[in-house]
Structure formats: structure tokens, C-alpha cells
Design an enzyme around this catalytic site. Structure first.
Site, PDB file in Angstrom:
ATOM      1  N   GLU A  22      -4.595  -8.820   2.995  1.00  0.00           N
ATOM      2  CA  GLU A  22      -5.609  -8.477   3.998  1.00  0.00           C
ATOM      3  C   GLU A  22      -6.822  -9.404   3.978  1.00  0.00           C
ATOM      4  O   GLU A  22      -7.308  -9.821   5.032  1.00  0.00           O
ATOM      5  CB  GLU A  22      -6.053  -7.021   3.810  1.00  0.00           C
ATOM      6  CG  GLU A  22      -5.070  -5.989   4.328  1.00  0.00           C
ATOM      7  CD  GLU A  22      -3.913  -5.717   3.377  1.00  0.00           C
ATOM      8  OE1 GLU A  22      -3.076  -4.850   3.711  1.00  0.00           O
ATOM      9  OE2 GLU A  22      -3.835  -6.364   2.307  1.00  0.00           O
ATOM     10  N   GLU A  81       0.832  -1.209   0.000  1.00  0.00           N
ATOM     11  CA  GLU A  81       0.000   0.000   0.000  1.00  0.00           C
ATOM     12  C   GLU A  81       0.868   1.261   0.000  1.00  0.00           C
ATOM     13  O   GLU A  81       0.589   2.214  -0.737  1.00  0.00           O
ATOM     14  CB  GLU A  81      -0.941  -0.024   1.201  1.00  0.00           C
ATOM     15  CG  GLU A  81      -1.931  -1.175   1.128  1.00  0.00           C
ATOM     16  CD  GLU A  81      -3.248  -0.902   1.822  1.00  0.00           C
ATOM     17  OE1 GLU A  81      -4.226  -0.595   1.122  1.00  0.00           O
ATOM     18  OE2 GLU A  81      -3.278  -0.989   3.067  1.00  0.00           O
TER      19      GLU A  81
END
Length: 266
Positions: free
Chosen positions: A140, A120
């Protein structure tokens, strides 16, 4: 020059090198790391002597994402920085380049794991170099979590949607070769050389006119979601003033005189 126990800061000429420094935890994000990162971005923005930033990780790893033990309620290191987070509840998003874009080019030098929060943060950088054995991915969903660092918005704008959705929805790891093939990184280099390659790119950036470099970067991001007509108009608005700068005149003069230009941000 700042830095914290989990974020190293040093200068290499006109380049600010920020090093995620928590190798015993694969450079998992911590409060001291996030505070140091944000301070590093601010330092780069404020210091006109800094023309580029290189982001890398210590111990052969870039970043393995959020500290899941802390997320499970077992505490996070760096309680002394809690006041910074209270004063600016958005600090962690700015540190991860979700809510902050440095005006100087940011070059990522990736070795080892660059997963979850690491991938990210990567999406907030401008130029990306990866070592051959680096690993990428957004894990995730495998933990029942959401990649809330910006990936559901940014990733489909940076790589083809089918690749973005496969990465987001399977949570599988990607090799450096795969990451380059889908456009997540721009260059793959031998293991142990990612930082050197990133610094070489930074040196090339630093040799260019800083006002021009910053205007070009700003234009690319500013026009990304515009129509072509609006984008071209915005480009002229940013670009024309550069031609009137002393740096632009110096660039032309240096070319004619066959010497390196001496830019002064004027």
C-alpha cells in the site's frame, strides 16, 4: 450453500472450502467476492456440521488485494450487490475478517500472489500454508495508500515488530520462505499442493472434539491482550465446562476402547 460469481463454495466432508475465484484479475477483491466471503463465514458459523474452513484462490493465485481500477473510480463489478453493502456498510470489513472472527478454525491455502489485501485477509486466518513460490507483502505505501484492513494493528501482534514494520514501511515482496521465517505462515509446501496440505490439516481438526476446538480457539484470541493472571482465569472459565460435556466423556471412552471417537457437540 451460497457463493457468487467471484467466490466458490463447496464442502469437503466437514470442511467448507471457500475459493476466491477471479483469476483473470489475480483474484483482486470485488464486491461479489466480498459478499460471497461474508456469506461463507456466516454459513460456517451457522452450520454445526461444518468443523473447519479452508480459504484458497483459483488459478494459482490467492489474492492480489483491492481492485485498484475500481479504487481509481472506474467502477467495480457486481453492482447487483450494492444493496447488501448499503444494508450493512461494515460488510467488506467482516468479509476480510477485520470485524468478524468465525468460531470455526480457518486455514489458508496460499499459492501465487498473496499481497496487499490478500496479506491483510491472511492475518484473520488461524493456520496458514504457503506454496514454495508464493509471494506476500503489503504494497500500500508504494501506492501512497494505507493498509487499512487491520495490518498496522494485527501484524505487530503476530510477528516481531521489526519484521512487521519492515513489511509495512517498505512495501517490498516477501518469499514464502521469508514469510515462514518471520512467522507469517506456518508451513511451506511444494507448488500446487497448498490446498491438499490445508485440507489435511482441516481433516485433523475435524477429527477432534468440536466443542473443545471452538473453545480453544476462542480462548487463544480472548486472552491475547490480557495479563497472564487474567488470561489464566479466563482460560479456566472457558475450559472447565468442556470437561462436563458428553463429547469429553466420549473422547475418554473411545481412547479406552481403542476406537475413533464419535463426537456429537453435546
Amino acid at each position: 450453500m451460497g457463493g457468487t460469481e467471484h467466490l466458490g463454495v463447496r464442502r469437503e466432508g466437514a470442511t467448507l472450502v471457500l475459493t476466491l475465484n477471479r483469476p483473470e484479475a489475480k483474484n483482486a477483491l470485488s464486491l461479489p467476492m466480498l459478499v460471497g466471503l461474508y456469506d461463507g463465514w456466516l454459513e460456517a458459523d451457522a452450520d454445526d456440521g461444518i468443523r473447519s474452513v479452508v480459504l484458497t484462490g483459483a488459478g494459482g493465485t490467492f489474492c492480489a488485494g483491492m481492485d485498484l481500477k475500481a479504487l481509481a473510480g472506474k467502477g467495480m463489478e457486481g453492482e447487483q450487490y450494492r444493496d447488501r453493502l448499503k444494508a450493512d456498510p461494515d460488510l467488506h470489513w467482516k468479509a476480510m475478517l477485520r470485524h468478524h472472527r468465525p468460531r470455526k478454525p480457518v486455514i489458508a491455502a496460499v499459492e501465487g500472489y498473496c499481497v496487499a489485501g490478500g496479506t491483510e485477509i491472511l492475518q484473520g486466518t488461524d493456520i496458514r500454508v504457503a506454496a514454495a513460490s508464493a509471494t506476500f507483502g503489503l504494497f500500500e505505501v508504494r501506492r501512497g495508500l494505507f493498509p487499512i484492513g487491520g495490518s498496522t494493528v494485527r501484524l505487530p501482534r503476530q510477528i516481531a515488530r521489526t519484521h512487521a514494520l519492515e513489511m509495512l514501511l517498505t512495501g517490498r515482496p516477501y518469499t514464502a520462505e521469508e514469510a515462514a521465517r518471520i512467522g507469517l505462515v506456518g508451513r511451506v509446501v511444494p507448488d500446487g499442493t497448498a490446498l491438499d496440505a490445508a485440507l489435511d490439516i482441516a481433516e485433523r481438526v475435524n477429527a477432534c472434539g468440536p466443542l473443545a476446538v471452538e473453545a480453544v480457539k476462542a480462548s487463544v484470541y480472548e486472552t491475547a491482550e490480557m495479563t497472564e493472571t487474567d488470561g489464566l482465569a479466563a482460560e479456566l472459565k472457558r475450559g472447565w465446562p468442556i470437561f462436563d460435556t458428553a463429547d469429553a466423556k466420549e473422547g475418554a471412552r473411545a481412547f479406552a476402547e481403542k476406537r475413533p471417537p464419535q463426537y456429537r457437540r453435546e
